[in-house]
Enzyme design. Structure first.
Site, short mmCIF file in Angstrom:
data_model
loop_
_atom_site.label_atom_id
_atom_site.label_comp_id
_atom_site.label_asym_id
_atom_site.label_seq_id
_atom_site.Cartn_x
_atom_site.Cartn_y
_atom_site.Cartn_z
N SER A 69 -9.93 10.30 -0.52
CA SER A 69 -9.48 8.96 -0.20
C SER A 69 -8.31 8.57 -1.09
O SER A 69 -8.20 9.05 -2.23
CB SER A 69 -10.64 7.97 -0.40
OG SER A 69 -10.24 6.66 -0.04
N ASP A 70 -7.45 7.73 -0.57
CA ASP A 70 -6.38 7.17 -1.37
C ASP A 70 -6.23 5.70 -1.00
O ASP A 70 -6.39 5.33 0.16
CB ASP A 70 -5.06 7.90 -1.14
CG ASP A 70 -3.98 7.45 -2.13
OD1 ASP A 70 -4.28 7.40 -3.34
OD2 ASP A 70 -2.86 7.14 -1.70
N THR A 71 -5.94 4.88 -2.01
CA THR A 71 -5.75 3.45 -1.81
C THR A 71 -4.48 3.04 -2.54
O THR A 71 -4.30 3.39 -3.71
CB THR A 71 -6.95 2.65 -2.35
OG1 THR A 71 -8.12 3.05 -1.63
CG2 THR A 71 -6.73 1.15 -2.18
N ALA A 106 -6.87 5.19 3.01
CA ALA A 106 -7.08 6.28 3.97
C ALA A 106 -8.25 7.11 3.48
O ALA A 106 -8.42 7.33 2.27
CB ALA A 106 -5.84 7.14 4.10
#
Length: 189
Positions: A69-71, A106
């Site tokens: 995940s990336d934020t 994502a």
């Protein structure tokens, strides 16, 4: 076996809320936006790269599923990653003050034979922040290691005038989208 490809204690905490058992993979994936890369595609790419790097670590397990995940915080197409230092954190908070920004999260889920991704885009409106408020918050140390130099689940919660979207997505792992992806792979109820 499910693995989380993240060092983030917030992502571990959020994934635990889904009631699943999982392992944690400690990896370093470079997070650098390419020239002219749209912010949305940047976040998607980094999430995919984290999941892919995690899968490489557990290739010996044929049933491994890896969640990456990336934020990122985005304002006027500027991606606000993690601040370099206190001055950088204060500069980010000044830019976010009194404005509405996006928080893009994502989530990528990969196995040996399959890959899927989900996206969460939230709109976060900050109140006007005066210099004293910014200085106190930066001095707390909370902005360190946080995209956009703030943690919605911490002291910065009082900065938020309005949130349209996913609270857990702003924290770093959108649970609705994550749960849906996992169900697609036969994990969870």
């Amino acid at each position: 076996m499910l693995y989380l490809a993240s060092k983030s204690p917030r992502r571990r905490e959020l994934l635990t809320r889904l009631g699943l058992e999982f392992g944690v993979l400690d990896l370093d994936v470079p997070e650098h936006r390419q020239p002219n890369e749209p912010a949305l595609e940047y976040v998607r790419r980094v999430a995919r790269e984290k999941a892919g790097a995690g899968l490489l670590q557990v290739l010996g397990n044929p049933t491994a599923l890896v969640l990456g995940s990336d934020t990122e915080v985005v304002l006027d197409d500027e991606v606000f990653g993690k601040p370099r230092d206190a001055d950088d954190a204060a500069a980010m908070l000044r830019k976010l003050s009194g404005r509405t920004h996006q928080v893009i999260s994502a989530v990528s889920l990969v196995s040996r034979s399959r890959e899927a991704q989900a996206l969460s885009v939230s709109q976060v409106s900050f109140a006007e922040l005066d210099e004293a408020t910014i200085a106190r918050y930066v001095a707390s140390g909370e902005p360190e290691g946080k995209a956009g130099a703030y943690a919605i689940q911490g002291g910065a919660e009082v900065f938020v005038r309005h949130l349209a979207g996913s609270y857990s997505g702003v924290m770093g792992l959108p649970l609705h989208e994550t749960s849906r992806l996992l169900r697609e792979f036969g994990v969870g109820g």
